[in-house]
Design a protein around this motif. Structure first.
Motif, PDB file in Angstrom:
ATOM      1  N   MET A   1      69.636  20.346 -33.050  1.00  0.00           N
ATOM      2  CA  MET A   1      70.190  19.055 -33.583  1.00  0.00           C
ATOM      3  C   MET A   1      71.516  18.789 -33.150  1.00  0.00           C
ATOM      4  O   MET A   1      72.279  19.481 -32.806  1.00  0.00           O
ATOM      5  CB  MET A   1      70.441  19.475 -35.207  1.00  0.00           C
ATOM      6  N   ASN A  55      78.132  30.748 -36.364  1.00  0.00           N
ATOM      7  CA  ASN A  55      77.698  30.893 -34.807  1.00  0.00           C
ATOM      8  C   ASN A  55      77.979  29.406 -34.431  1.00  0.00           C
ATOM      9  O   ASN A  55      78.251  29.208 -33.308  1.00  0.00           O
ATOM     10  CB  ASN A  55      76.313  31.390 -34.823  1.00  0.00           C
ATOM     11  N   GLU A  58      81.323  28.658 -33.751  1.00  0.00           N
ATOM     12  CA  GLU A  58      81.760  29.029 -32.623  1.00  0.00           C
ATOM     13  C   GLU A  58      81.333  28.283 -31.351  1.00  0.00           C
ATOM     14  O   GLU A  58      82.025  28.131 -30.212  1.00  0.00           O
ATOM     15  CB  GLU A  58      81.122  30.576 -32.510  1.00  0.00           C
ATOM     16  N   ALA A  59      80.027  27.677 -31.337  1.00  0.00           N
ATOM     17  CA  ALA A  59      79.719  27.003 -30.480  1.00  0.00           C
ATOM     18  C   ALA A  59      80.588  25.720 -29.879  1.00  0.00           C
ATOM     19  O   ALA A  59      80.762  25.412 -28.969  1.00  0.00           O
ATOM     20  CB  ALA A  59      78.208  26.429 -30.645  1.00  0.00           C
ATOM     21  N   ARG A  65      84.955  34.380 -32.138  1.00  0.00           N
ATOM     22  CA  ARG A  65      84.522  35.494 -32.829  1.00  0.00           C
ATOM     23  C   ARG A  65      84.666  36.674 -31.911  1.00  0.00           C
ATOM     24  O   ARG A  65      84.460  36.614 -30.753  1.00  0.00           O
ATOM     25  CB  ARG A  65      83.078  35.199 -33.089  1.00  0.00           C
TER      26      ARG A  65
ATOM     27  N   MET B   1      82.960  34.790 -28.587  1.00  0.00           N
ATOM     28  CA  MET B   1      82.954  35.545 -27.062  1.00  0.00           C
ATOM     29  C   MET B   1      82.545  34.310 -26.057  1.00  0.00           C
ATOM     30  O   MET B   1      81.796  33.204 -26.359  1.00  0.00           O
ATOM     31  CB  MET B   1      81.585  36.432 -26.994  1.00  0.00           C
ATOM     32  N   VAL B   9      77.653  43.327 -25.886  1.00  0.00           N
ATOM     33  CA  VAL B   9      78.190  44.314 -26.481  1.00  0.00           C
ATOM     34  C   VAL B   9      77.025  44.517 -27.638  1.00  0.00           C
ATOM     35  O   VAL B   9      76.546  45.476 -27.858  1.00  0.00           O
ATOM     36  CB  VAL B   9      79.560  44.176 -27.150  1.00  0.00           C
ATOM     37  N   ARG B  51      66.534  34.657 -32.985  1.00  0.00           N
ATOM     38  CA  ARG B  51      67.171  33.667 -33.686  1.00  0.00           C
ATOM     39  C   ARG B  51      68.670  33.258 -33.587  1.00  0.00           C
ATOM     40  O   ARG B  51      69.074  32.291 -32.904  1.00  0.00           O
ATOM     41  CB  ARG B  51      67.149  33.699 -35.386  1.00  0.00           C
ATOM     42  N   GLU B  52      69.447  34.252 -33.439  1.00  0.00           N
ATOM     43  CA  GLU B  52      70.749  34.101 -33.048  1.00  0.00           C
ATOM     44  C   GLU B  52      70.964  33.825 -31.683  1.00  0.00           C
ATOM     45  O   GLU B  52      71.713  32.966 -31.152  1.00  0.00           O
ATOM     46  CB  GLU B  52      71.386  35.490 -33.044  1.00  0.00           C
ATOM     47  N   ASN B  55      70.010  30.228 -31.046  1.00  0.00           N
ATOM     48  CA  ASN B  55      71.078  29.293 -31.825  1.00  0.00           C
ATOM     49  C   ASN B  55      72.126  29.244 -30.647  1.00  0.00           C
ATOM     50  O   ASN B  55      72.746  28.034 -30.035  1.00  0.00           O
ATOM     51  CB  ASN B  55      71.684  29.884 -32.892  1.00  0.00           C
ATOM     52  N   GLU B  58      71.169  27.103 -28.046  1.00  0.00           N
ATOM     53  CA  GLU B  58      71.209  25.582 -28.255  1.00  0.00           C
ATOM     54  C   GLU B  58      72.662  25.124 -28.254  1.00  0.00           C
ATOM     55  O   GLU B  58      72.736  23.990 -27.815  1.00  0.00           O
ATOM     56  CB  GLU B  58      70.735  25.412 -29.729  1.00  0.00           C
ATOM     57  N   ALA B  59      73.548  25.992 -28.441  1.00  0.00           N
ATOM     58  CA  ALA B  59      74.798  25.473 -28.352  1.00  0.00           C
ATOM     59  C   ALA B  59      75.260  25.131 -26.782  1.00  0.00           C
ATOM     60  O   ALA B  59      76.111  24.270 -26.788  1.00  0.00           O
ATOM     61  CB  ALA B  59      75.611  26.851 -28.755  1.00  0.00           C
ATOM     62  N   HIS B  61      73.188  23.751 -24.911  1.00  0.00           N
ATOM     63  CA  HIS B  61      72.381  22.714 -24.758  1.00  0.00           C
ATOM     64  C   HIS B  61      71.103  22.920 -23.688  1.00  0.00           C
ATOM     65  O   HIS B  61      70.682  22.254 -22.636  1.00  0.00           O
ATOM     66  CB  HIS B  61      72.893  21.394 -24.153  1.00  0.00           C
ATOM     67  N   ARG B  65      66.387  22.259 -30.627  1.00  0.00           N
ATOM     68  CA  ARG B  65      65.768  22.837 -32.014  1.00  0.00           C
ATOM     69  C   ARG B  65      65.446  21.574 -32.831  1.00  0.00           C
ATOM     70  O   ARG B  65      66.411  20.879 -33.091  1.00  0.00           O
ATOM     71  CB  ARG B  65      66.740  23.894 -32.470  1.00  0.00           C
ATOM     72  N   ALA B  67      64.315  21.203 -36.943  1.00  0.00           N
ATOM     73  CA  ALA B  67      64.007  22.074 -38.224  1.00  0.00           C
ATOM     74  C   ALA B  67      62.536  21.961 -38.461  1.00  0.00           C
ATOM     75  O   ALA B  67      61.967  21.159 -38.523  1.00  0.00           O
ATOM     76  CB  ALA B  67      65.043  21.201 -39.152  1.00  0.00           C
ATOM     77  N   ASN B  68      62.432  23.332 -39.088  1.00  0.00           N
ATOM     78  CA  ASN B  68      61.078  23.653 -39.194  1.00  0.00           C
ATOM     79  C   ASN B  68      60.127  23.507 -38.207  1.00  0.00           C
ATOM     80  O   ASN B  68      58.767  23.493 -38.711  1.00  0.00           O
ATOM     81  CB  ASN B  68      60.607  22.899 -40.709  1.00  0.00           C
ATOM     82  N   THR B 152      85.724  26.513 -19.693  1.00  0.00           N
ATOM     83  CA  THR B 152      84.672  26.852 -20.531  1.00  0.00           C
ATOM     84  C   THR B 152      83.181  25.817 -20.503  1.00  0.00           C
ATOM     85  O   THR B 152      82.257  26.196 -20.323  1.00  0.00           O
ATOM     86  CB  THR B 152      84.957  26.946 -22.047  1.00  0.00           C
ATOM     87  N   MET B 153      83.743  24.477 -20.347  1.00  0.00           N
ATOM     88  CA  MET B 153      82.894  23.545 -20.432  1.00  0.00           C
ATOM     89  C   MET B 153      82.116  23.491 -18.963  1.00  0.00           C
ATOM     90  O   MET B 153      80.781  23.395 -19.102  1.00  0.00           O
ATOM     91  CB  MET B 153      83.746  22.160 -20.292  1.00  0.00           C
ATOM     92  N   ILE B 158      78.071  23.186 -17.992  1.00  0.00           N
ATOM     93  CA  ILE B 158      77.431  22.461 -16.787  1.00  0.00           C
ATOM     94  C   ILE B 158      76.872  23.389 -15.841  1.00  0.00           C
ATOM     95  O   ILE B 158      75.742  22.933 -15.317  1.00  0.00           O
ATOM     96  CB  ILE B 158      78.583  21.705 -15.939  1.00  0.00           C
TER      97      ILE B 158
END
Lengths: 221, 221
Positions: A1, A55, A58-59, A65, B1, B9, B51-52, B55, B58-59, B61, B65, B67-68, B152-153, B158
DNA sequence: CAAGTCTATATTGTCGACAAATAACCCATG
DNA sequence: CATGGGTTATTTGTCGACAATATAGACTTG
């Protein structure tokens, strides 16, 4: 999303939005720790939900974290603000360039209309331009780039950080009318489809903003 | 992180890295769906871990995702690649500018050394330069910017995408020696602390790369 | 009295189970 | 035979409990 347009549908979404709002608006202050059990009771959801929300924060680089330790809201330093503006300069400069290339004539006409309405408001009550107008202007150009990566990075990433800084350090220079002129020139360049100039003017516009803030932070840190 | 330096870890970390590797290297192909139960049994961890990990993907990209419904690996289109290179041009251009400003003399000397060693290898077996050398060069300049947002970006965001495209479309032009010359000029500009020129040369360098890829995609899509 | 250690507590990481929503399938009907 | 509706089944979303790790405090010892 995507974080900025879509509406929250799941509980984790809602919690994420609430938390982000609380942090960005300063209700939860920078540097403070996010306790999962505490937030869990506060928002009346399970810990798993809070975890997922954290999470996502954090993204966005809104919290940091550490494993087995927890999440803290990022610390806001003057140096960090300068770094942010350097990235913003590069990204929004490119956005202006691409907007000059990719916006439709109709969209450009709309943009000119927006600027006119701003001009009216500046003329009537001079204090307007500070927030909403400026944000709106930049939003349009960013979206006008039609580059989804760029849009996401700026609207989901950079802009919330800028707002955080604005809440903490409270920036608002005497740049109201000069900023308006800069906007005007940028839109002219876009109207002329002059990609080169549009980028350059946007970069300068953001650089001015940056130095303005830097001076303010040096005199009253 | 931070995603590129720190070591895994926690179990979720490991799963995230494994999944990302599998996707970036094409083992899990673009557009395919990520089933949580399936991955859960495959990696022998609980569904919450998967799941994590998803996630975090997804962060970055790397997956999208709904929903449902679930998560799918992002689809890679030629247009998406062009968009990516536009962002990369803006960001790495700024990185070169900041590197010219912020790298220490020692770091610049190291960079020159790296370039010399590349030159030797190009001279001996011409085919070297393709991958590792190029990546290494760009990494150094990105880190030399000393701007953590930028770093970071580019490195978390990228670069993994670029690798995904590289795996899928397989890009490698006849640009070996010309690219080397471009690198050389960029380092010269950085050595001279010429921020303006460093940025311009880096942007051109990436633009050449982009048009090179575009041509390739048009002729054989 | 200071410093280090051990214990106790609280927080995070992980797991399996339940609830809700979507997708697949079968059947009925035009 | 195609299409629509309803039912089953699978997948995702959410939850509470257990395990592992780190923090805080009391205690011992030099």
């Amino acid at each position: 999303m995507s974080f900025f347009t879509e509406k929250p549908v799941t509980a984790a979404d809602k919690t994420f939005f609430q938390l982000r709002k609380a942090i960005v608006e300063g209700e939860i202050e920078a540097g403070s720790k996010l306790s999962e059990p505490e937030l869990s009771t506060k928002f009346a959801v399970s810990r798993a939900i809070v975890r997922e929300a954290i999470n996502r924060l954090e993204a966005c680089h809104i919290v940091e974290r550490k494993a087995n330790v927890g999440a803290r809201v990022v610390a806001l330093s003057p140096e960090g603000l300068v770094e942010l503006y350097q990235v913003r300069e590069a990204l929004e400069g490119m956005a202006a360039r691409l907007a000059a290339k990719n916006m439709t004539d109709d969209e450009i006409a709309d943009l000119n209309g927006l600027l006119d309405s701003h001009f009216q408001k500046v003329k009537s009550d001079g204090s307007y331009y500070q927030e909403a107008g400026d944000v709106d202007f930049h939003y349009r150009i960013i979206l006008g780039s039609k580059n989804s990566n760029l849009i996401t990075m700026l609207l989901d990433g950079i802009y919330h950080h800028i707002r955080m800084y604005r809440v903490k350090f409270g920036m608002a220079g005497p740049r109201i009318t000069t900023a308006f002129d800069e906007h005007k020139h940028i839109v002219q360049a876009i109207s002329n489809r002059d990609e080169e100039l549009a980028e350059m003017l946007m970069r300068r516009h953001i650089m001015y903003s940056k130095t303005n803030i830097e001076n303010k932070l040096i005199t009253q840190p």
